[in-house]
Design a protein around this motif. Structure first.
Motif, PDB file in Angstrom:
ATOM      1  N   UNK A  62     -24.143  39.308  21.681  1.00 47.16           N
ATOM      2  CA  UNK A  62     -23.825  38.129  22.493  1.00 47.16           C
ATOM      3  C   UNK A  62     -24.628  38.011  23.791  1.00 47.16           C
ATOM      4  N   UNK A  63     -24.964  39.096  24.493  1.00 47.09           N
ATOM      5  CA  UNK A  63     -25.825  38.910  25.664  1.00 47.09           C
ATOM      6  C   UNK A  63     -27.151  38.247  25.306  1.00 47.09           C
ATOM      7  N   UNK A  64     -27.697  38.583  24.165  1.00 39.44           N
ATOM      8  CA  UNK A  64     -28.963  37.978  23.741  1.00 39.44           C
ATOM      9  C   UNK A  64     -28.777  36.516  23.361  1.00 39.44           C
ATOM     10  N   UNK A 170     -31.777  25.946  18.202  1.00 38.55           N
ATOM     11  CA  UNK A 170     -31.060  26.883  19.068  1.00 38.55           C
ATOM     12  C   UNK A 170     -31.025  28.273  18.454  1.00 38.55           C
ATOM     13  N   UNK A 171     -30.732  28.348  17.167  1.00 39.25           N
ATOM     14  CA  UNK A 171     -30.649  29.654  16.509  1.00 39.25           C
ATOM     15  C   UNK A 171     -32.023  30.302  16.352  1.00 39.25           C
ATOM     16  N   UNK A 172     -33.061  29.502  16.301  1.00 36.75           N
ATOM     17  CA  UNK A 172     -34.410  30.081  16.303  1.00 36.75           C
ATOM     18  C   UNK A 172     -34.697  30.739  17.661  1.00 36.75           C
ATOM     19  N   UNK A 173     -34.209  30.118  18.731  1.00 39.01           N
ATOM     20  CA  UNK A 173     -34.358  30.736  20.059  1.00 39.01           C
ATOM     21  C   UNK A 173     -33.591  32.056  20.120  1.00 39.01           C
ATOM     22  N   UNK A 174     -32.392  32.085  19.554  1.00 44.20           N
ATOM     23  CA  UNK A 174     -31.618  33.326  19.532  1.00 44.20           C
ATOM     24  C   UNK A 174     -32.364  34.396  18.748  1.00 44.20           C
ATOM     25  N   UNK A 175     -32.895  34.019  17.602  1.00 51.03           N
ATOM     26  CA  UNK A 175     -33.663  34.951  16.760  1.00 51.03           C
ATOM     27  C   UNK A 175     -34.820  35.555  17.554  1.00 51.03           C
ATOM     28  N   UNK A 181     -35.961  41.270  22.858  1.00 48.29           N
ATOM     29  CA  UNK A 181     -35.176  42.240  23.610  1.00 48.29           C
ATOM     30  C   UNK A 181     -35.135  43.598  22.937  1.00 48.29           C
ATOM     31  N   UNK A 182     -35.034  43.601  21.610  1.00 51.46           N
ATOM     32  CA  UNK A 182     -34.919  44.868  20.878  1.00 51.46           C
ATOM     33  C   UNK A 182     -36.266  45.522  20.625  1.00 51.46           C
ATOM     34  N   UNK A 183     -37.349  44.733  20.666  1.00 51.06           N
ATOM     35  CA  UNK A 183     -38.672  45.262  20.400  1.00 51.06           C
ATOM     36  C   UNK A 183     -38.927  45.536  18.935  1.00 51.06           C
ATOM     37  N   UNK A 184     -38.199  44.837  18.053  1.00 50.04           N
ATOM     38  CA  UNK A 184     -38.383  45.029  16.624  1.00 50.04           C
ATOM     39  C   UNK A 184     -38.033  43.746  15.872  1.00 50.04           C
TER      40      UNK A 184
END
Length: 325
Positions: A62-64, A170-175, A181-184
């Protein structure tokens, strides 16, 4: 292979034990899983099991998701931003702020696509039912996140009826935010309990993501989310929830649990952790979290509160779930 040759099956990899269930001095069960601890410089301090294997972080993502909303141009701060990253308990102050946010953006409860549910907190759920209420979209613990997602759609002129489609802008931005953030790369895309797309990453990636948020430059979407969550932890969870206890007790800690016994925490100096209990048992989450924090060098009375997971017999404590690493 000749007819007389015998194929040797590779034995399955059994996750290590993270917690044990001890009743009346007898160990009656185990909870297995994987865990990773990061040192301040981001290196792996300790790994248990396979933290490089992908998992669904559930609400620990959720933070992401909230940072992606800020990248979409949505202006949120304070309690509103914390609620956008929340799995709220359904307490009165949570529901009042969701209603306020809906009204501020010209939305109604009917616009939410959360499944109707009871408040997440059992105390609140009992009071809610006693008052004659039924399951509602508003009381589902992700309603703050969904309200913010709809607000971002309204701001950008995006279709509000398909905001949960993985192909939605919006969900593409989340992706993209999860990957950055995760680097993967995201290993799999599924559907979370609230209906939103769910991106799988490793526990190592999850710990790195939380670490990056507390170390991000002030004013960036990532740091704004971390700061709002840490300043208003009661809106991230609730007054009777471990995430709130931890963020109130340990200065600068960023904490978010997810369904199926996932937990991620980052400390302001870059130390971080992430773990998942393989069988999803929430009763093991607190003891494992307390032990992991202890190994990271956290020493605070809140650890005893987190670790408390008694087993009852005849209505009185006769054992406990305790960390085993």
């Amino acid at each position: 292979m000749t007819p007389s040759a015998t194929a040797v099956a590779t034995p399955p990899v059994v996750p290590p034990v993270l917690a044990e269930v001890v009743r009346s001095g007898f160990t009656e069960g185990h909870h297995r899983g994987a865990l990773v601890l990061l040192a301040p410089d981001g290196s792996v301090q300790r790994a248990v099991g396979d933290p490089a294997a992908p998992v669904y972080p559930r609400s620990s993502n959720k933070p992401m998701q909230a940072a992606a909303l800020l990248r979409a141009g949505l202006e949120l701060s304070g309690e509103r931003l914390a609620l956008a990253a929340a799995s709220h308990s359904g307490e009165t102050f949570h529901l009042e702020l969701v209603r306020t946010m809906l009204a501020e953006h010209g939305l109604t409860e009917e616009d939410l696509q959360t499944p109707p549910d009871l408040p997440l907190d059992p105390v609140e759920a009992e009071a809610y039912l006693a008052a004659g209420h039924r399951r509602a979209r508003l009381t589902m613990n992700c309603s703050g996140k969904h309200t913010a997602m709809l607000a971002a759609c309204a701001l950008n002129g995006w279709d509000p009826t398909s905001y949960l489609d993985p192909a939605h802008p919006l969900q593409r931005l989340v992706h993209d935010e999860v990957e950055a953030a995760s680097g993967e790369p995201v290993a799999s895309v599924g559907t979370d309990g609230c209906g939103a797309p769910l991106m799988a990453i490793s526990l190592l990636g999850l710990a790195r993501a939380f670490r990056s948020y507390v170390l991000a430059e002030p004013g960036t979407p990532q740091r704004r989310v971390a700061d709002a969550m840490r300043a208003h932890p009661e809106y991230v969870a609730g007054t009777r929830r471990p995430d709130t206890w931890l963020m109130r007790a340990v200065p600068g800690a960023l904490s978010k649990m997810g369904a199926e016994a996932v937990q991620a925490v980052a400390l302001p100096d870059g130390r971080a952790l992430a773990f998942k209990i393989d069988d999803g048992a929430g009763r093991a989450l607190g003891p494992v979290l307390a032990r992991a924090l202890e190994l990271l060098g956290v020493h605070d009375p809140v650890l005893a509160r987190l670790a408390e997971a008694p087993l009852l017999g005849g209505g009185r404590p006769v054992g406990e779930v305790r960390a085993a690493f």
